[in-house]
Design an enzyme around this catalytic site. Structure first.
Site, PDB file in Angstrom:
ATOM      1  CG  ASN A   7       2.168   2.042 -10.311  1.00  0.00           C
ATOM      2  OD1 ASN A   7       2.926   1.407 -11.039  1.00  0.00           O
ATOM      3  ND2 ASN A   7       2.127   3.372 -10.299  1.00  0.00           N
ATOM      4  CE  LYS A  34       4.615   4.544  -7.699  1.00  0.00           C
ATOM      5  NZ  LYS A  34       4.745   5.806  -6.985  1.00  0.00           N
ATOM      6  CG  HIS A  50       1.342   7.441 -11.780  1.00  0.00           C
ATOM      7  ND1 HIS A  50       2.348   8.186 -11.211  1.00  0.00           N
ATOM      8  CD2 HIS A  50       0.851   6.641 -10.796  1.00  0.00           C
ATOM      9  CE1 HIS A  50       2.470   7.836  -9.938  1.00  0.00           C
ATOM     10  NE2 HIS A  50       1.571   6.905  -9.659  1.00  0.00           N
ATOM     11  CD  GLU A  56       5.683   8.057  -9.631  1.00  0.00           C
ATOM     12  OE1 GLU A  56       5.758   7.001 -10.268  1.00  0.00           O
ATOM     13  OE2 GLU A  56       5.520   8.089  -8.384  1.00  0.00           O
ATOM     14  CD  GLU A 109      -2.229   7.517  -7.725  1.00  0.00           C
ATOM     15  OE1 GLU A 109      -2.007   6.591  -6.958  1.00  0.00           O
ATOM     16  OE2 GLU A 109      -1.553   7.748  -8.737  1.00  0.00           O
ATOM     17  N   GLY A 149       4.190   8.446  -2.341  1.00  0.00           N
ATOM     18  CA  GLY A 149       5.539   8.045  -1.945  1.00  0.00           C
ATOM     19  C   GLY A 149       6.143   8.900  -0.850  1.00  0.00           C
ATOM     20  CB  SER A 188       1.225   7.462   1.705  1.00  0.00           C
ATOM     21  OG  SER A 188       2.353   8.076   1.094  1.00  0.00           O
TER      22      SER A 188
END
Ligand code: PEP
Length: 250
Positions: A9, A11, A96, A98, A166, A172, A212
């Site tokens: 991904n 992003k 996701h 985010e 996730e 991240g 990660s």
């Protein structure tokens, strides 16, 4: 035996030219020895066309990072499944963290998008995962189960669904869930799918881990019985690292 799947991904990173270059580098780094698992890359919307042309005919799949749930019309800034399908996308990442955190996605809107992706003949990667607070309070099982149930509401056949677990606290941050922590939640998700769709569907559904993942921890994570590959953020921006992670799954 479930075929592992690893998706990068990207992003909101890279121009079209940089994305095209990275796609070529990923194809070169993977070489011809990744057919034992599925590998995909998810560039930004503007780069989908160019990246799609670059990887066309090869084994790397084109993946979109999101979509809208309407066919067309007055939805400024949105992209439809028809547009993604026409560009050759195989998968669309939906829900996701985010998107949930910064753009107001809920289980209900995630569910609408999932259904739209399936109706368009593509496959969906449904992302679920708990925040740090939810993990520390022990609510992660309930949170993840609710996200799975809500995201799949009214979906009759899940053969075109991949679930990505996730944990938000691992995305991240450089802080990876241990393989045991990840395995525990993957099993919870598989049990939930069994409750909703029966044992054969649960046995077949692929559940990726994301958070990660790096070349140094991929093999250990992917060796766990219920971890069927990974959704990769930061490490997917380096062709050699992404290829090493894919190879760990093959
Ligand atoms: C992600 O955003 O899906 C992700 C897993 O990111 P990272 O690998 O950078 O933690």
């Amino acid at each position: 035996m479930r075929r592992k799947i690893v998706v990068g991904n990207w992003k909101m990173n890279k121009t079209v030219a940089e994305s095209t270059e990275l796609a070529s580098a990923v194809v070169a780094a993977l070489g011809s020895d990744c057919s034992a698992c599925e590998a995909g890359i998810a560039p930004t919307y503007p780069a989908l066309d160019s990246v799609g042309r670059t990887i066309k005919g090869g084994e790397v799949l084109l993946v979109a990072q999101n979509c809208h749930y309407e066919d067309d019309g007055a939805f400024t800034g949105e992209v439809s499944t028809g547009m993604l399908n026409a560009l050759g996308c195989s998968y669309v990442i939906i829900g996701h963290s985010e998107r949930r955190q910064y753009f107001g996605e809920t289980d209900a809107t995630v569910n609408l998008r999932i259904k739209k992706v399936l109706a368009a003949g593509m496959k969906a990667i449904l992302c679920v995962g708990e925040t740090l607070e939810e993990r520390e309070s022990g609510a992660f099982e309930a949170v993840v189960s609710t996200q799975v149930t809500g995201g799949l509401q009214g979906v009759v056949d899940i053969s075109d669904i991949v679930i990505a677990y996730e944990p938000v606290w691992a995305i991240g941050t450089g802080r990876t869930a241990s393989s045991e922590q990840a395995q525990e939640v993957h099993k919870i998700i598989r049990n939930k799918v069994a409750e909703l769709y029966g044992a054969p569907a649960a046995d077949a559904v692929r559940i990726q881990y994301g958070g990660s993942v790096k070349p140094s921890n991929a093999a250990e994570l992917f060796a766990m019985p219920d971890i069927d590959g990974g959704l990769i953020g930061g490490a997917a921006l380096k062709a050699e690292d992404f290829a090493a992670i894919v190879k760990a799954a093959c």
